[in-house]
Design a protein around this motif. Structure first.
Motif, PDB file in Angstrom:
ATOM      1  N   ALA A 196      -5.972 -79.220  17.996  1.00 42.63           N
ATOM      2  CA  ALA A 196      -4.577 -78.806  18.188  1.00 42.63           C
ATOM      3  C   ALA A 196      -3.741 -79.909  18.828  1.00 42.63           C
ATOM      4  N   GLU A 197      -4.367 -80.710  19.699  1.00 43.95           N
ATOM      5  CA  GLU A 197      -3.610 -81.747  20.406  1.00 43.95           C
ATOM      6  C   GLU A 197      -3.467 -83.041  19.611  1.00 43.95           C
ATOM      7  N   THR A 198      -4.136 -83.143  18.498  1.00 43.07           N
ATOM      8  CA  THR A 198      -4.001 -84.357  17.686  1.00 43.07           C
ATOM      9  C   THR A 198      -2.946 -84.199  16.597  1.00 43.07           C
ATOM     10  N   ILE A 199      -2.342 -83.022  16.519  1.00 44.68           N
ATOM     11  CA  ILE A 199      -1.337 -82.758  15.486  1.00 44.68           C
ATOM     12  C   ILE A 199      -0.080 -82.198  16.148  1.00 44.68           C
ATOM     13  N   ALA A 200       1.033 -82.804  15.865  1.00 45.72           N
ATOM     14  CA  ALA A 200       2.341 -82.290  16.298  1.00 45.72           C
ATOM     15  C   ALA A 200       2.405 -82.027  17.795  1.00 45.72           C
ATOM     16  N   THR A 201       2.126 -83.059  18.586  1.00 48.07           N
ATOM     17  CA  THR A 201       2.243 -82.913  20.037  1.00 48.07           C
ATOM     18  C   THR A 201       2.602 -84.260  20.655  1.00 48.07           C
ATOM     19  N   SER A 202       3.065 -84.234  21.874  1.00 49.52           N
ATOM     20  CA  SER A 202       3.460 -85.472  22.538  1.00 49.52           C
ATOM     21  C   SER A 202       2.808 -85.615  23.911  1.00 49.52           C
ATOM     22  N   LEU A 208      -3.284 -88.508  23.669  1.00 46.94           N
ATOM     23  CA  LEU A 208      -3.626 -89.809  24.246  1.00 46.94           C
ATOM     24  C   LEU A 208      -4.580 -90.571  23.323  1.00 46.94           C
ATOM     25  N   ALA A 209      -5.559 -89.851  22.769  1.00 49.77           N
ATOM     26  CA  ALA A 209      -6.514 -90.480  21.851  1.00 49.77           C
ATOM     27  C   ALA A 209      -5.844 -90.906  20.551  1.00 49.77           C
ATOM     28  N   MET A 210      -4.992 -90.063  19.993  1.00 52.49           N
ATOM     29  CA  MET A 210      -4.325 -90.397  18.731  1.00 52.49           C
ATOM     30  C   MET A 210      -3.346 -91.547  18.916  1.00 52.49           C
ATOM     31  N   GLU A 219     -11.162 -98.454  23.445  1.00 53.50           N
ATOM     32  CA  GLU A 219     -11.677 -98.096  24.767  1.00 53.50           C
ATOM     33  C   GLU A 219     -10.985 -96.852  25.323  1.00 53.50           C
ATOM     34  N   VAL A 220      -9.695 -96.681  25.012  1.00 54.23           N
ATOM     35  CA  VAL A 220      -8.980 -95.487  25.467  1.00 54.23           C
ATOM     36  C   VAL A 220      -9.491 -94.248  24.734  1.00 54.23           C
ATOM     37  N   ILE A 221      -9.775 -94.399  23.451  1.00 54.92           N
ATOM     38  CA  ILE A 221     -10.329 -93.281  22.677  1.00 54.92           C
ATOM     39  C   ILE A 221     -11.662 -92.850  23.270  1.00 54.92           C
ATOM     40  N   ILE A 222     -12.507 -93.831  23.611  1.00 54.18           N
ATOM     41  CA  ILE A 222     -13.809 -93.514  24.206  1.00 54.18           C
ATOM     42  C   ILE A 222     -13.635 -92.833  25.561  1.00 54.18           C
TER      43      ILE A 222
END
Length: 255
Positions: A196-202, A208-210, A219-222
């Protein structure tokens, strides 16, 4: 085997082994450091996110969404499970419809949730609530319906009726199954929140990962993946502690 070794040391052996392997692979550059950064780089990125306050801001938002959805969906699932397990009329009235909805992948409803509820908090909380509701419902239902009729008859012989019968016979007998559903629902909660947080959010950890993906900040994704894993483990530990306390009367839960 020594109890201290078994309970306090063994659980950390595999994570430490994976960490060492990760560092070795990154050091010899079997994979490009931009794709597979070493633990030191990840730790540096984590510290940067902490000191700037970015991580706590996004984490706070994610936790709000997760636990509000868990509270709403969990309460609905618990109440429906108790009603349908307790009353045959309620079971035959609602269970078929609930099972039909349960078999729809709730993440597939994300586009519809955005159309109906917008891209704000409501759609994300709705999806989390929908995801956690069914594991709790199913396990509560089977916990209530799985009570030994002999215990029920014995309770009635002692004059237990209505709420007293439920409190002293049905609820204690169903608690192990309810906690299984609750712990399973925690995993569904984090899975739903990530999507839910990887689509249509800020905001949120998923955002943060997207956002890091767009700038190839592996490194931020990890860091976000590790944070999700840590939060999931923490939630499960808290659930286990509650389970041990609530079921301390049960022979299988005695220390």
């Amino acid at each position: 085997m020594n109890k201290t070794l078994q309970t306090q040391i063994l659980p950390w052996v595999l994570p430490l082994l994976l960490l060492v392997t990760w560092q070795v692979i990154a050091s010899v550059e079997l994979v490009s450091s931009s794709l597979f950064p070493p633990p030191t780089t990840v730790l540096s990125s984590f510290w940067s996110l902490v000191t700037t306050g970015v991580l706590f801001t996004h984490m706070q938002i994610s936790l709000y969404r997760a636990f509000l959805g868990l509270l709403i969906g969990g309460m609905i699932g618990l109440v429906l499970g108790i009603l349908n397990g307790w009353s045959k009329v309620s079971f035959f009235t609602f269970d078929t419809s609930i099972q039909m909805v349960r078999n729809i992948p709730h993440l597939a409803l994300l586009p519809l949730a955005i159309v109906w509820l917008g891209i704000g908090e409501t759609s994300k909380i709705f999806l989390v609530a929908l995801g956690v509701m069914f594991p709790i419902y199913i396990n509560t239902l089977h916990g209530i319906r799985g009570i030994d009729p002999g215990y029920v008859e014995m309770g009635k012989m002692y004059g237990l009726r209505g709420w007293q019968l439920f409190r002293h016979i049905y609820l204690p007998g169903a608690l192990p199954s309810i906690f299984v559903g609750f712990r399973y629902a925690l995993g569904v909660m984090w899975l739903t929140l990530i999507v839910a947080e990887t689509i249509a959010t800020s905001d949120g950890l998923g955002y943060l990962a997207m956002n890091a993906r767009q700038f190839m900040q592996t490194e931020v994704i990890i860091v976000t993946v590790i944070i999700y894993a840590f939060l999931g483990k923490l939630a499960d530990v808290i659930a286990q502690a509650g389970e041990q306390k609530a079921l301390r009367w049960h022979p299988n839960y005695r220390k």
